[in-house]
Design a protein around this motif. Structure first.
Motif, PDB file in Angstrom:
ATOM      1  N   ALA A  80       0.504  -1.326   0.255  1.00 30.64           N
ATOM      2  CA  ALA A  80       0.075   0.062  -0.126  1.00 30.64           C
ATOM      3  C   ALA A  80       0.638   1.290   0.017  1.00 30.64           C
ATOM      4  O   ALA A  80       0.215   1.981  -0.168  1.00 30.64           O
ATOM      5  N   LEU A  81       2.182   0.995   0.103  1.00 27.54           N
ATOM      6  CA  LEU A  81       3.175   2.692  -0.285  1.00 27.54           C
ATOM      7  C   LEU A  81       2.903   3.372  -1.613  1.00 27.54           C
ATOM      8  O   LEU A  81       2.713   4.395  -0.650  1.00 27.54           O
ATOM      9  N   VAL A  82       2.862   2.835  -2.385  1.00 24.85           N
ATOM     10  CA  VAL A  82       2.129   3.557  -3.579  1.00 24.85           C
ATOM     11  C   VAL A  82       1.212   4.950  -3.470  1.00 24.85           C
ATOM     12  O   VAL A  82       1.030   5.498  -3.828  1.00 24.85           O
ATOM     13  N   ALA A  83      -0.088   3.537  -2.913  1.00 22.16           N
ATOM     14  CA  ALA A  83      -1.162   4.323  -3.115  1.00 22.16           C
ATOM     15  C   ALA A  83      -1.010   5.121  -1.770  1.00 22.16           C
ATOM     16  O   ALA A  83      -1.820   6.310  -1.609  1.00 22.16           O
ATOM     17  N   SER A  84      -0.747   4.957  -0.407  1.00 21.14           N
ATOM     18  CA  SER A  84      -0.466   6.190   1.048  1.00 21.14           C
ATOM     19  C   SER A  84       0.727   7.499  -0.030  1.00 21.14           C
ATOM     20  O   SER A  84       0.057   8.717   0.628  1.00 21.14           O
ATOM     21  N   LEU A  85       1.480   7.489  -0.641  1.00 20.43           N
ATOM     22  CA  LEU A  85       2.585   8.185  -0.957  1.00 20.43           C
ATOM     23  C   LEU A  85       1.250   9.181  -2.285  1.00 20.43           C
ATOM     24  O   LEU A  85       1.208  10.172  -2.738  1.00 20.43           O
ATOM     25  N   ARG A  86       0.293   8.367  -2.713  1.00 22.21           N
ATOM     26  CA  ARG A  86       0.167   9.068  -4.023  1.00 22.21           C
ATOM     27  C   ARG A  86      -1.286  10.023  -3.485  1.00 22.21           C
ATOM     28  O   ARG A  86      -1.534  11.140  -3.472  1.00 22.21           O
ATOM     29  N   ALA A  87      -1.566  10.058  -2.359  1.00 22.49           N
ATOM     30  CA  ALA A  87      -2.500  10.206  -1.075  1.00 22.49           C
ATOM     31  C   ALA A  87      -1.845  11.545  -0.501  1.00 22.49           C
ATOM     32  O   ALA A  87      -2.801  12.455  -0.735  1.00 22.49           O
ATOM     33  N   ARG A  89       0.684  12.955  -2.032  1.00 15.50           N
ATOM     34  CA  ARG A  89       0.712  13.964  -3.130  1.00 15.50           C
ATOM     35  C   ARG A  89      -0.504  14.617  -3.395  1.00 15.50           C
ATOM     36  O   ARG A  89      -0.526  15.395  -3.648  1.00 15.50           O
ATOM     37  N   ALA A  90      -1.225  14.081  -3.244  1.00 17.02           N
ATOM     38  CA  ALA A  90      -2.927  15.133  -3.929  1.00 17.02           C
ATOM     39  C   ALA A  90      -2.627  16.229  -2.580  1.00 17.02           C
ATOM     40  O   ALA A  90      -3.383  16.954  -2.499  1.00 17.02           O
ATOM     41  N   GLN A  91      -2.079  15.386  -1.729  1.00 11.77           N
ATOM     42  CA  GLN A  91      -3.470  16.630  -0.160  1.00 11.77           C
ATOM     43  C   GLN A  91      -1.722  17.148   0.186  1.00 11.77           C
ATOM     44  O   GLN A  91      -2.134  18.800   0.046  1.00 11.77           O
ATOM     45  N   ARG A  95       5.008  19.728  -1.584  1.00 10.89           N
ATOM     46  CA  ARG A  95       5.719  19.133  -0.440  1.00 10.89           C
ATOM     47  C   ARG A  95       6.793  18.407  -1.100  1.00 10.89           C
ATOM     48  O   ARG A  95       6.664  17.362  -2.793  1.00 10.89           O
ATOM     49  N   ALA A  96       7.680  18.441  -0.994  1.00  5.51           N
ATOM     50  CA  ALA A  96       9.025  17.046  -1.159  1.00  5.51           C
ATOM     51  C   ALA A  96       8.854  16.009  -0.334  1.00  5.51           C
ATOM     52  O   ALA A  96       8.202  15.981   0.967  1.00  5.51           O
TER      53      ALA A  96
END
Length: 133
Positions: A80-87, A89-91, A95-96
């Motif tokens: 679930a790492l990619v999905a969490s990072l996408r969330a 990134r959307a929020q 930010r870096a």
């Protein structure tokens, strides 16, 4: 009286040694060449000399010694790492991403974070370090 050669043929250059040298050089360069398929990630890594707290806001990802991941303080499974990072990134689109990896963390786990960051669309990934003081 004639001295010298009696035949009227012209002198010839023997090319066999030249061809042998060229083949030996070809073999040398073929054996010594490195054929690597390395994919390069465009990262901005902070130098260790400037280690310390930054005033800029980041999305933090922690890599534990056991290979676990924490995104913004919450434990996340590797799948679930990619999905969490996408969330994240959307929020927080401006930010870096800052990776905080334990010194005993496996290299593969850190690379997995970099791959997930690229898949999530982060353009800037920083690696947190500490000063050697």
């Amino acid at each position: 009286m004639r001295f010298g050669r009696n035949d009227d043929t012209e002198p010839r250059v023997n090319l066999t040694p030249l061809i042998d040298v060229v083949f030996i050089l070809l073999i040398f360069f073929m054996v010594s060449a490195r054929f690597a398929d390395e994919r390069v990630l465009a990262l901005e890594l902070p130098p260790a000399a400037h280690a310390g707290a930054t005033k800029e806001a980041h999305v933090d990802v922690r890599v534990t010694p056991g290979g676990g991941f924490e995104v913004a303080g919450e434990s996340v499974a590797a799948e679930a790492l990619v999905a969490s990072l996408r969330a994240q990134r959307a929020q927080y689109p401006d930010r870096a991403l800052r990776v905080r990896a334990d010194r005993d963390a496996r290299h593969g786990a850190v690379v997995r974070v970099f791959d997930a960051a690229a898949a999530a669309g982060f353009a800037r990934v920083d690696v947190a370090t500490r000063s050697q003081e």
